[in-house]
Design a protein around this motif. Structure first.
Motif, PDB file in Angstrom:
ATOM      1  N   SER A  79     -33.627 -37.065 -25.114  1.00  0.00           N
ATOM      2  CA  SER A  79     -33.945 -38.193 -25.935  1.00  0.00           C
ATOM      3  C   SER A  79     -32.714 -39.053 -26.279  1.00  0.00           C
ATOM      4  O   SER A  79     -31.893 -38.098 -26.387  1.00  0.00           O
ATOM      5  CB  SER A  79     -35.069 -38.384 -26.728  1.00  0.00           C
ATOM      6  OG  SER A  79     -34.580 -37.515 -27.914  1.00  0.00           O
ATOM      7  N   PHE A  80     -32.529 -40.238 -26.619  1.00  0.00           N
ATOM      8  CA  PHE A  80     -31.320 -40.865 -27.153  1.00  0.00           C
ATOM      9  C   PHE A  80     -31.900 -41.860 -27.899  1.00  0.00           C
ATOM     10  O   PHE A  80     -32.759 -42.846 -27.953  1.00  0.00           O
ATOM     11  CB  PHE A  80     -30.655 -41.635 -25.869  1.00  0.00           C
ATOM     12  CG  PHE A  80     -29.597 -42.540 -26.248  1.00  0.00           C
ATOM     13  CD1 PHE A  80     -28.396 -42.149 -26.527  1.00  0.00           C
ATOM     14  CD2 PHE A  80     -29.951 -43.978 -26.679  1.00  0.00           C
ATOM     15  CE1 PHE A  80     -27.404 -43.090 -26.894  1.00  0.00           C
ATOM     16  CE2 PHE A  80     -28.785 -44.745 -27.108  1.00  0.00           C
ATOM     17  CZ  PHE A  80     -27.704 -43.991 -27.150  1.00  0.00           C
ATOM     18  N   HIS A  81     -31.217 -41.698 -29.341  1.00  0.00           N
ATOM     19  CA  HIS A  81     -31.517 -42.432 -30.407  1.00  0.00           C
ATOM     20  C   HIS A  81     -30.258 -42.880 -30.924  1.00  0.00           C
ATOM     21  O   HIS A  81     -29.389 -42.216 -31.280  1.00  0.00           O
ATOM     22  CB  HIS A  81     -32.302 -41.619 -31.426  1.00  0.00           C
ATOM     23  CG  HIS A  81     -32.269 -42.389 -33.022  1.00  0.00           C
ATOM     24  ND1 HIS A  81     -33.229 -43.506 -32.953  1.00  0.00           N
ATOM     25  CD2 HIS A  81     -32.016 -41.892 -34.230  1.00  0.00           C
ATOM     26  CE1 HIS A  81     -32.970 -44.063 -34.144  1.00  0.00           C
ATOM     27  NE2 HIS A  81     -32.468 -42.919 -34.937  1.00  0.00           N
ATOM     28  N   GLY A  88     -28.801 -25.333 -40.093  1.00  0.00           N
ATOM     29  CA  GLY A  88     -28.505 -25.942 -38.830  1.00  0.00           C
ATOM     30  C   GLY A  88     -27.103 -26.545 -38.844  1.00  0.00           C
ATOM     31  O   GLY A  88     -26.815 -27.317 -38.023  1.00  0.00           O
ATOM     32  N   GLY A  89     -26.168 -26.118 -39.945  1.00  0.00           N
ATOM     33  CA  GLY A  89     -24.888 -26.547 -39.789  1.00  0.00           C
ATOM     34  C   GLY A  89     -24.633 -27.373 -41.088  1.00  0.00           C
ATOM     35  O   GLY A  89     -23.409 -27.727 -41.327  1.00  0.00           O
ATOM     36  N   GLY A  90     -25.351 -27.504 -42.022  1.00  0.00           N
ATOM     37  CA  GLY A  90     -25.038 -28.077 -43.415  1.00  0.00           C
ATOM     38  C   GLY A  90     -25.570 -29.295 -43.665  1.00  0.00           C
ATOM     39  O   GLY A  90     -25.977 -30.275 -42.835  1.00  0.00           O
ATOM     40  N   VAL A  91     -25.529 -29.588 -44.949  1.00  0.00           N
ATOM     41  CA  VAL A  91     -26.165 -31.065 -45.445  1.00  0.00           C
ATOM     42  C   VAL A  91     -25.496 -32.229 -44.845  1.00  0.00           C
ATOM     43  O   VAL A  91     -26.041 -33.402 -44.644  1.00  0.00           O
ATOM     44  CB  VAL A  91     -26.217 -31.146 -46.718  1.00  0.00           C
ATOM     45  CG1 VAL A  91     -27.257 -30.020 -47.476  1.00  0.00           C
ATOM     46  CG2 VAL A  91     -25.073 -31.083 -47.426  1.00  0.00           C
ATOM     47  N   SER A  92     -24.220 -32.156 -44.346  1.00  0.00           N
ATOM     48  CA  SER A  92     -23.566 -33.276 -44.067  1.00  0.00           C
ATOM     49  C   SER A  92     -23.592 -33.503 -42.259  1.00  0.00           C
ATOM     50  O   SER A  92     -23.045 -34.100 -41.647  1.00  0.00           O
ATOM     51  CB  SER A  92     -21.780 -33.218 -44.350  1.00  0.00           C
ATOM     52  OG  SER A  92     -22.020 -33.228 -45.516  1.00  0.00           O
ATOM     53  N   GLY A  93     -24.415 -32.292 -41.663  1.00  0.00           N
ATOM     54  CA  GLY A  93     -24.644 -32.283 -40.347  1.00  0.00           C
ATOM     55  C   GLY A  93     -23.757 -31.249 -39.578  1.00  0.00           C
ATOM     56  O   GLY A  93     -22.753 -30.973 -40.099  1.00  0.00           O
ATOM     57  N   PRO A  94     -24.001 -30.808 -38.454  1.00  0.00           N
ATOM     58  CA  PRO A  94     -23.600 -29.863 -37.739  1.00  0.00           C
ATOM     59  C   PRO A  94     -22.443 -30.262 -36.810  1.00  0.00           C
ATOM     60  O   PRO A  94     -22.163 -31.438 -36.426  1.00  0.00           O
ATOM     61  CB  PRO A  94     -24.595 -29.172 -37.109  1.00  0.00           C
ATOM     62  CG  PRO A  94     -25.461 -30.330 -36.716  1.00  0.00           C
ATOM     63  CD  PRO A  94     -25.384 -31.102 -37.832  1.00  0.00           C
ATOM     64  N   SER A 135     -34.344 -32.787 -33.322  1.00  0.00           N
ATOM     65  CA  SER A 135     -33.216 -32.270 -34.126  1.00  0.00           C
ATOM     66  C   SER A 135     -32.724 -30.959 -33.657  1.00  0.00           C
ATOM     67  O   SER A 135     -31.513 -30.766 -33.904  1.00  0.00           O
ATOM     68  CB  SER A 135     -33.946 -31.864 -35.610  1.00  0.00           C
ATOM     69  OG  SER A 135     -34.576 -32.911 -35.874  1.00  0.00           O
ATOM     70  N   GLU A 136     -33.427 -30.040 -32.953  1.00  0.00           N
ATOM     71  CA  GLU A 136     -32.758 -28.828 -32.512  1.00  0.00           C
ATOM     72  C   GLU A 136     -31.614 -29.217 -31.497  1.00  0.00           C
ATOM     73  O   GLU A 136     -30.610 -28.623 -31.394  1.00  0.00           O
ATOM     74  CB  GLU A 136     -33.546 -27.998 -31.905  1.00  0.00           C
ATOM     75  CG  GLU A 136     -33.499 -26.868 -31.534  1.00  0.00           C
ATOM     76  CD  GLU A 136     -34.381 -25.636 -31.086  1.00  0.00           C
ATOM     77  OE1 GLU A 136     -34.367 -24.392 -31.339  1.00  0.00           O
ATOM     78  OE2 GLU A 136     -35.479 -26.084 -30.425  1.00  0.00           O
ATOM     79  N   MET A 141     -24.915 -34.917 -30.202  1.00  0.00           N
ATOM     80  CA  MET A 141     -24.682 -35.874 -31.209  1.00  0.00           C
ATOM     81  C   MET A 141     -23.325 -36.553 -31.069  1.00  0.00           C
ATOM     82  O   MET A 141     -22.527 -35.804 -30.694  1.00  0.00           O
ATOM     83  CB  MET A 141     -25.064 -35.488 -32.702  1.00  0.00           C
ATOM     84  CG  MET A 141     -24.325 -34.376 -33.355  1.00  0.00           C
ATOM     85  SD  MET A 141     -24.494 -34.299 -35.021  1.00  0.00           S
ATOM     86  CE  MET A 141     -26.292 -34.193 -35.336  1.00  0.00           C
ATOM     87  N   GLY A 142     -23.285 -37.902 -31.513  1.00  0.00           N
ATOM     88  CA  GLY A 142     -21.996 -38.366 -31.518  1.00  0.00           C
ATOM     89  C   GLY A 142     -22.061 -39.623 -32.234  1.00  0.00           C
ATOM     90  O   GLY A 142     -23.190 -39.821 -33.145  1.00  0.00           O
ATOM     91  N   ALA A 143     -20.997 -40.448 -32.289  1.00  0.00           N
ATOM     92  CA  ALA A 143     -20.962 -41.636 -33.329  1.00  0.00           C
ATOM     93  C   ALA A 143     -20.414 -42.785 -32.175  1.00  0.00           C
ATOM     94  O   ALA A 143     -19.233 -42.503 -31.481  1.00  0.00           O
ATOM     95  CB  ALA A 143     -20.407 -41.520 -34.464  1.00  0.00           C
TER      96      ALA A 143
END
Length: 342
Positions: free
Chosen positions: A274-276, A44-50, A327-328, A335-337
């Motif tokens: 959902s929102f986490h 799904g895009g690599g260990v560091s996240g997609p 996760s999908e 996703m964001g930050a």
């Protein structure tokens, strides 16, 4: 090539997108942040996240809107006062068909309010008299249906009041602003799922008679893109228009400052969203129609059309991720930050 499903992109995206190009108009790639031959590139895009490949982004200027600007863009309309002293707010909203870039090199034929996805955030105070002049500049019939309390003739549905607004036609929706809370508006023409999935939605905020506490206020609209147009799920998920945008441009907030998030779910073709939030908890006000929080949590689940207000302060500086806790969805763009500064 057969149409790719979101599962294909999630599991095999790093290989399918090795050339750095999109898979045409019928699919989209949530690409790896790592090289295609990375040993973990298939997850799904690599260990560091997609994210999009090599940090590439869409052309916001060509799109005509920017997700970061939508965050804090509140449209209070043209304000006047009746002889009796009542506040009147008026807006001119138009529908149009726009081709927008939803991922690098991938264009989506959207149907929009005011040429953006999501549409403008309309804001008022409980008790105001609202007039919304809607002009349909699209090639398709549309309406504006507002959540809230209003007469049947103002409901923006076929067969009632002005009913369906055909291309080139206009109407005025007039009603009182009630109840206070976080609402939304959207087109209500069939097939309803397609009109919503194409981008015909926006946020509608009615403030309480006594203002809420001052805060850094943010609008976050959760939605998706069914790029295959098969009505069987989405290939991309986003907040405020563009997948992964807030990974590339984190939301900057200040440590200790009250942050208020107007969180709306208008996702079509998936039953819930959902929102986490990482590293923190928030007070949650479902629909925003009460002044007391219903929960203190770090995760909320919303069905389509549900919404709520999240209030929080960040006690620590640094970068804190937020995303769908499915996760999908996260790995396909949702996703964001937050970037918390001292």
């Amino acid at each position: 090539m057969a149409s790719a499903t979101r599962r294909t992109f999630l599991v095999g995206g790093a290989v399918l997108g090795a050339a750095g190009t999109a898979l045409g108009a019928r699919g989209v790639l949530a690409a790896s942040a790592e090289p295609a031959d990375h040993p973990h590139g298939g997850h799904g895009g690599g260990v560091s996240g997609p994210t999009f490949r090599q940090g590439s982004t869409v052309d916001h200027r060509a799109n005509g809107f920017h997700p970061s600007e939508i965050l804090r863009d509140f449209d209070y309309g043209r304000v006047s006062t009746t002889p009796e002293g009542r506040t009147v707010r008026e807006w001119d909203i138009f529908a149009s068909d726009e081709e927008i870039e939803v991922a690098p090199g991938v264009r989506f034929p959207a149907w929009t309010f005011d040429s953006r996805v999501p549409g403008p955030t309309l804001r008022c105070r409980q008790g105001d008299l609202l007039r919304v002049r809607f002009t349909n500049g699209s090639a398709h019939p549309h309406t504006m249906h507002f959540h809230g309390i209003h007469p049947a003739a103002m409901d923006g549905v076929p067969g009632t009041g002005a009913g369906i607004i055909e291309p080139g036609r206009s109407t005025v929706y007039e009603f009182d602003a009630e109840p206070f809370g976080l609402h939304l508006y959207h087109c209500h023409v069939g097939p309803l799922a397609e009109h919503i999935a194409r981008g015909m939605y926006g946020t509608f905020i009615i403030d309480p008679p006594q203002p809420r506490a001052p805060a850094d206020e943010l609008v976050m609209v959760m939605h998706g893109y069914n790029t295959t147009f098969d009505a069987e799920g989405n290939q991309l998920y986003a907040v405020n228009g563009i997948p992964f945008h807030f990974m590339h441009e984190p939301i900057r907030v200040r440590r200790g400052e009250l942050v208020r998030i107007y969180l709306v779910n208008i996702l079509e073709y998936d039953p819930i969203n959902s929102f986490h939030l990482h590293g923190n908890f928030f007070d949650y006000y479902p629909t925003g129609t009460r002044l007391e929080p219903a929960d203190y949590t770090d995760t909320v689940v919303q069905a389509q059309g549900q919404r709520g207000i999240c209030e929080l302060r960040f006690p620590h500086p640094g970068r804190f991720m937020f995303h769908a806790h499915k996760s999908e969805f996260a790995e396909l763009g949702w996703m964001g930050a937050f970037e918390v500064t001292a």
